[in-house]
Write an enzyme that holds these catalytic residues in place. Sequence first.
Site, PDB file in Angstrom:
ATOM      1  CB  CYS A 163     -15.806   7.510   5.586  1.00 53.19           C
ATOM      2  SG  CYS A 163     -17.579   7.357   5.265  1.00 53.19           S
ATOM      3  CB  CYS A 213     -26.087  -3.911  -5.774  1.00 51.87           C
ATOM      4  SG  CYS A 213     -25.910  -3.211  -4.120  1.00 51.87           S
ATOM      5  CB  CYS A 256     -13.348  10.500  -0.463  1.00 49.31           C
ATOM      6  SG  CYS A 256     -13.214   8.979   0.495  1.00 49.31           S
ATOM      7  CB  CYS A 303     -21.727  -5.064  -8.169  1.00 46.16           C
ATOM      8  SG  CYS A 303     -20.176  -4.916  -7.251  1.00 46.16           S
ATOM      9  CG  ASP A 305      -2.016   1.075   1.120  1.00 44.93           C
ATOM     10  OD1 ASP A 305      -2.430   1.396  -0.003  1.00 44.93           O
ATOM     11  OD2 ASP A 305      -2.425   1.593   2.169  1.00 44.93           O
ATOM     12  CB  CYS A 312     -18.919   3.316   0.112  1.00 43.02           C
ATOM     13  SG  CYS A 312     -17.120   3.265   0.247  1.00 43.02           S
ATOM     14  CB  CYS A 371     -21.125   1.056  -2.472  1.00 41.41           C
ATOM     15  SG  CYS A 371     -21.061   0.847  -4.271  1.00 41.41           S
ATOM     16  CB  CYS A 404     -20.982   8.349  -0.751  1.00 41.42           C
ATOM     17  SG  CYS A 404     -19.637   9.546  -0.570  1.00 41.42           S
TER      18      CYS A 404
END
Length: 384
Positions: free
Chosen positions: A244, A194, A217, A191, A137, A247, A197, A201
């Site tokens: 957060c 759907c 965001c 998905c 990451d 989502c 998500c 937000c």
Amino acid sequence: MTTSTSKRPEDQIRAEAQRLGFDLCRFTDLDQAWPAAARLGEFLDAGRHGDMGWMAETAARRAHPQAMWPQARSAIVLGLNYGSDENPLAALADPTRGAISVYARGDDYHELIKGRLKQLGGWLGARFGGELKVFVDTAPLMEKPLAERAGVGWQGRHTNLVSREFGSWLFLGVVLTTLELAPDAAEPMNCGSCTACLSACPTDAFPAPFQLDARRCISYLTIELKGPIPREFRTALGARIYGCDDCLAVCPWNKFAQAGHEQKLAARDALRAPSLAELSRLDDPAFRALFTKSPVKRLGRDRFVRNVLYALGNAGERNLAAEAQRLLDDPAPVVRGAAVWALSQLLDPAEFAGLRAARIAGETDAEVRAEWDAALPVDTEATA
């Protein structure tokens, strides 16, 4: 004589990865085109990376894994489940308590995964030879497209990786190697129709499915942004003081994340739903002590208390005004500015105007003075 499939390098690597505690291990080659580079270019050209200048600076290296390391031939993609043992959004029920993103409620995952990747890399080199590099990451490597190609999961409409087994709750680690490993099949997007998500937000950070505007965001605003959070987003923060999960938490695939899977990253009780009043009193040593070995520690005390003050303002509890007023004398302008906004939400207009009149002359920072002026009720005459 045919070699048993159990002796395949890929099977041995998977077994070792499982022994080290990883939940998923998949493989992909690196010879194909990399459409993720074009998507990154569009993201950067639109300025949706905000203040994250390092993304633009490293764009060429992110264009393809081999752009960063030309000798790489295969990628081993590892997944580690970090699904919570409770509803991640439950922390929002009490506005006087802060909500910290699930991944940051325990020890820093970078250190945990990097240690395991190094162990896997040491074993891999000793068993099969070749060269390798490990990533968690922090390097200019786009892990999510690699994970999708390797069959770990797929990128959902919220741009995060979704897994059949673990929903939206996977940490990713990658080993690039010069070894030629048999690739796994890519995972198709599952998905359906759907859009939960996107609807979840709080700041409408998705201009379209599969697109994110980081500047809107809450994770970016509370973690990456160094200065004051734009006024248009402060109310939407609610009690979210670090990241957060909205989502992620509403994804229907999460129902599989809790079914029979061990919770490997336990949350600290002190970080599940901490008191905003207590957090607002943290000085630098206390902040460092509370968040030792936590990713929150990298944020620094000033920006963290900034976030806490916005949450205090959103709590709507008049008795919290004293906590915010005390921080009007904080050495950090970003803290003082957030304290001004919190007080504008907690005090009645006349009381706030009187406090401004008493404090504005002594404020030397232009941004903090602007906070006082912007928060002054329109029907109240400002006193210079």
